[in-house]
Design a protein around this motif. Structure first.
Motif, PDB file in Angstrom:
ATOM      1  N   THR A 181      -4.759 -35.469  25.465  1.00  0.00           N
ATOM      2  CA  THR A 181      -6.117 -35.986  25.668  1.00  0.00           C
ATOM      3  C   THR A 181      -6.823 -36.341  24.365  1.00  0.00           C
ATOM      4  O   THR A 181      -7.790 -37.108  24.378  1.00  0.00           O
ATOM      5  CB  THR A 181      -6.991 -34.953  26.408  1.00  0.00           C
ATOM      6  OG1 THR A 181      -7.016 -33.729  25.654  1.00  0.00           O
ATOM      7  CG2 THR A 181      -6.451 -34.684  27.814  1.00  0.00           C
ATOM      8  N   LYS A 182      -6.360 -35.814  23.237  1.00  0.00           N
ATOM      9  CA  LYS A 182      -7.030 -36.043  21.958  1.00  0.00           C
ATOM     10  C   LYS A 182      -6.279 -37.118  21.171  1.00  0.00           C
ATOM     11  O   LYS A 182      -5.109 -36.938  20.833  1.00  0.00           O
ATOM     12  CB  LYS A 182      -7.100 -34.751  21.150  1.00  0.00           C
ATOM     13  CG  LYS A 182      -7.906 -33.650  21.842  1.00  0.00           C
ATOM     14  CD  LYS A 182      -7.936 -32.370  21.027  1.00  0.00           C
ATOM     15  CE  LYS A 182      -8.750 -31.292  21.739  1.00  0.00           C
ATOM     16  NZ  LYS A 182      -8.797 -30.024  20.954  1.00  0.00           N
ATOM     17  N   LEU A 183      -6.984 -38.222  20.887  1.00  0.00           N
ATOM     18  CA  LEU A 183      -6.302 -39.399  20.365  1.00  0.00           C
ATOM     19  C   LEU A 183      -6.876 -39.912  19.048  1.00  0.00           C
ATOM     20  O   LEU A 183      -8.090 -39.882  18.833  1.00  0.00           O
ATOM     21  CB  LEU A 183      -6.388 -40.539  21.379  1.00  0.00           C
ATOM     22  CG  LEU A 183      -5.962 -40.257  22.821  1.00  0.00           C
ATOM     23  CD1 LEU A 183      -6.219 -41.483  23.676  1.00  0.00           C
ATOM     24  CD2 LEU A 183      -4.510 -39.840  22.883  1.00  0.00           C
ATOM     25  N   SER A 184      -5.985 -40.445  18.213  1.00  0.00           N
ATOM     26  CA  SER A 184      -6.347 -41.331  17.112  1.00  0.00           C
ATOM     27  C   SER A 184      -5.959 -42.738  17.528  1.00  0.00           C
ATOM     28  O   SER A 184      -4.897 -42.939  18.137  1.00  0.00           O
ATOM     29  CB  SER A 184      -5.606 -40.964  15.824  1.00  0.00           C
ATOM     30  OG  SER A 184      -6.155 -39.812  15.221  1.00  0.00           O
ATOM     31  N   LEU A 185      -6.813 -43.723  17.219  1.00  0.00           N
ATOM     32  CA  LEU A 185      -6.532 -45.120  17.565  1.00  0.00           C
ATOM     33  C   LEU A 185      -6.394 -45.956  16.304  1.00  0.00           C
ATOM     34  O   LEU A 185      -7.212 -45.836  15.383  1.00  0.00           O
ATOM     35  CB  LEU A 185      -7.664 -45.703  18.419  1.00  0.00           C
ATOM     36  CG  LEU A 185      -7.537 -45.589  19.946  1.00  0.00           C
ATOM     37  CD1 LEU A 185      -7.479 -44.138  20.394  1.00  0.00           C
ATOM     38  CD2 LEU A 185      -8.699 -46.298  20.618  1.00  0.00           C
ATOM     39  N   LEU A 186      -5.372 -46.797  16.282  1.00  0.00           N
ATOM     40  CA  LEU A 186      -5.235 -47.815  15.245  1.00  0.00           C
ATOM     41  C   LEU A 186      -5.265 -49.162  15.935  1.00  0.00           C
ATOM     42  O   LEU A 186      -4.525 -49.401  16.895  1.00  0.00           O
ATOM     43  CB  LEU A 186      -3.919 -47.650  14.484  1.00  0.00           C
ATOM     44  CG  LEU A 186      -3.643 -48.720  13.412  1.00  0.00           C
ATOM     45  CD1 LEU A 186      -4.662 -48.630  12.281  1.00  0.00           C
ATOM     46  CD2 LEU A 186      -2.226 -48.590  12.865  1.00  0.00           C
ATOM     47  N   THR A 187      -6.132 -50.061  15.466  1.00  0.00           N
ATOM     48  CA  THR A 187      -6.310 -51.360  16.102  1.00  0.00           C
ATOM     49  C   THR A 187      -6.405 -52.455  15.039  1.00  0.00           C
ATOM     50  O   THR A 187      -6.640 -52.171  13.854  1.00  0.00           O
ATOM     51  CB  THR A 187      -7.606 -51.407  16.943  1.00  0.00           C
ATOM     52  OG1 THR A 187      -8.705 -51.777  16.093  1.00  0.00           O
ATOM     53  CG2 THR A 187      -7.903 -50.080  17.618  1.00  0.00           C
ATOM     54  N   PRO A 188      -6.306 -53.713  15.468  1.00  0.00           N
ATOM     55  CA  PRO A 188      -6.555 -54.810  14.536  1.00  0.00           C
ATOM     56  C   PRO A 188      -8.004 -55.277  14.547  1.00  0.00           C
ATOM     57  O   PRO A 188      -8.345 -56.231  13.850  1.00  0.00           O
ATOM     58  CB  PRO A 188      -5.636 -55.914  15.080  1.00  0.00           C
ATOM     59  CG  PRO A 188      -5.631 -55.673  16.549  1.00  0.00           C
ATOM     60  CD  PRO A 188      -5.740 -54.189  16.740  1.00  0.00           C
ATOM     61  N   TYR A 189      -8.875 -54.633  15.336  1.00  0.00           N
ATOM     62  CA  TYR A 189     -10.175 -55.194  15.698  1.00  0.00           C
ATOM     63  C   TYR A 189     -11.273 -54.973  14.659  1.00  0.00           C
ATOM     64  O   TYR A 189     -11.166 -54.147  13.757  1.00  0.00           O
ATOM     65  CB  TYR A 189     -10.669 -54.591  17.024  1.00  0.00           C
ATOM     66  CG  TYR A 189      -9.659 -54.541  18.122  1.00  0.00           C
ATOM     67  CD1 TYR A 189      -8.852 -55.641  18.431  1.00  0.00           C
ATOM     68  CD2 TYR A 189      -9.486 -53.379  18.869  1.00  0.00           C
ATOM     69  CE1 TYR A 189      -7.926 -55.588  19.463  1.00  0.00           C
ATOM     70  CE2 TYR A 189      -8.564 -53.316  19.897  1.00  0.00           C
ATOM     71  CZ  TYR A 189      -7.782 -54.411  20.192  1.00  0.00           C
ATOM     72  OH  TYR A 189      -6.871 -54.334  21.206  1.00  0.00           O
ATOM     73  N   ILE A 190     -12.379 -55.711  14.889  1.00  0.00           N
ATOM     74  CA  ILE A 190     -13.611 -55.500  14.137  1.00  0.00           C
ATOM     75  C   ILE A 190     -14.346 -54.295  14.743  1.00  0.00           C
ATOM     76  O   ILE A 190     -14.043 -53.876  15.867  1.00  0.00           O
ATOM     77  CB  ILE A 190     -14.497 -56.761  14.161  1.00  0.00           C
ATOM     78  CG1 ILE A 190     -14.900 -57.122  15.606  1.00  0.00           C
ATOM     79  CG2 ILE A 190     -13.770 -57.937  13.483  1.00  0.00           C
ATOM     80  CD1 ILE A 190     -15.879 -58.285  15.711  1.00  0.00           C
ATOM     81  N   PRO A 191     -15.319 -53.698  14.023  1.00  0.00           N
ATOM     82  CA  PRO A 191     -15.959 -52.466  14.489  1.00  0.00           C
ATOM     83  C   PRO A 191     -16.573 -52.534  15.889  1.00  0.00           C
ATOM     84  O   PRO A 191     -16.438 -51.572  16.673  1.00  0.00           O
ATOM     85  CB  PRO A 191     -17.032 -52.211  13.419  1.00  0.00           C
ATOM     86  CG  PRO A 191     -16.445 -52.790  12.173  1.00  0.00           C
ATOM     87  CD  PRO A 191     -15.726 -54.024  12.623  1.00  0.00           C
TER      88      PRO A 191
END
Length: 250
Positions: free
Chosen positions: A132-142
């Motif tokens: 349930t506890k996640l780190s996210l890596l994305t290509p997106y803007i804030p």
């Protein structure tokens, strides 16, 4: 020149013996079809793609605007024919449009089809992985990162942190080298994270899932990996694979 008309009673058979996955891909996405075909190669699944109109700017307004083309894009996946599962291929677009609206618009045209998308699929994956506890890596803007994070949080997942490459053009997301994904994933991992999500169907994430899982010692889930896994589960397959990370080995 002799022209002969063949008797219409010739032998016929169905081309699609197995399941059919309808994919609604962004007009600017470079890799999602290749990714899904690689991951579903060992399953009896045909992938049928149609492209949805997208202006290429990964902003909340542009992402939400894709809802206007959903009906056409869905209809043109084998018009008037049944499809087992339809996957909408955009993580941030799902957050902007909303899972419920996506499902309603798609099933309005293809009522018998089950529906998935990266957010729904990833949430199912995290439940199956019991995290349930996640780190996210994305290509997106804030702003887009915030919307994606809020969407996951509303599903009961704890988003500990999000790191984004800040890429605005969808076509440029695929240019993020896999080595950069590995480097930034390791840098942004929260100490309390039970899993990491690599968001975006246009990011070359499936190339690094197994490397990251070995180095981070936690499950790593990507948008395209989650779609592939969830789609085959919706079709009733329970096969496991020795590739594509822990999710496919459940």
């Amino acid at each position: 020149m002799e022209i002969t008309k063949i008797n219409p009673d010739y032998q016929k058979s169905e081309y699609f013996d197995g399941k059919k996955l309808g994919l609604i891909a962004l007009s600017t996405d470079h890799i999602i079809e290749d990714n899904l075909r690689d991951m579903l190669n060992d399953f009896d699944v045909s992938i049928l793609t149609n492209r949805i109109i997208f202006d290429g700017q990964v902003t909340e307004d542009s992402l939400a605007a894709m809802a206007q083309d959903l009906e056409r894009a869905t209809h043109n996946l084998l018009p008037d024919k049944a499809v087992d599962v339809i996957a909408y291929g955009c993580s941030s677009g799902t957050a902007a449009i909303g899972e419920d609206r996506l499902r309603e618009e798609i099933q309005k045209v293809k009522p018998s089809a089950k529906v998935t998308n990266p957010i729904t699929a990833a949430a199912a994956a995290f439940k199956a992985l019991d995290v349930t506890k996640l780190s996210l890596l994305t290509p997106y803007i804030p702003d887009v990162n915030r919307k994606v994070g809020e969407t996951f949080a509303a599903k009961g997942l704890e988003i500990l942190n999000i790191a984004g490459f800040g890429v605005l053009e969808d076509a440029d997301i695929t240019r993020i080298d896999p080595a950069a994904i590995v480097k930034e994933a390791k840098a942004c991992l929260h100490p309390a994270a039970e899993a990491m999500f690599l968001s975006c169907t246009a990011m070359r994430s499936i190339e690094v899932i197994e490397v990251l899982e070995k180095e981070l010692s936690i499950p790593v889930v990507s948008s395209n990996q989650a779609i592939a896994w969830h789609a085959i589960r919706l079709m009733g397959y329970t096969n496991i694979s020795d590739k594509w990370g822990r999710l496919f080995q459940l």
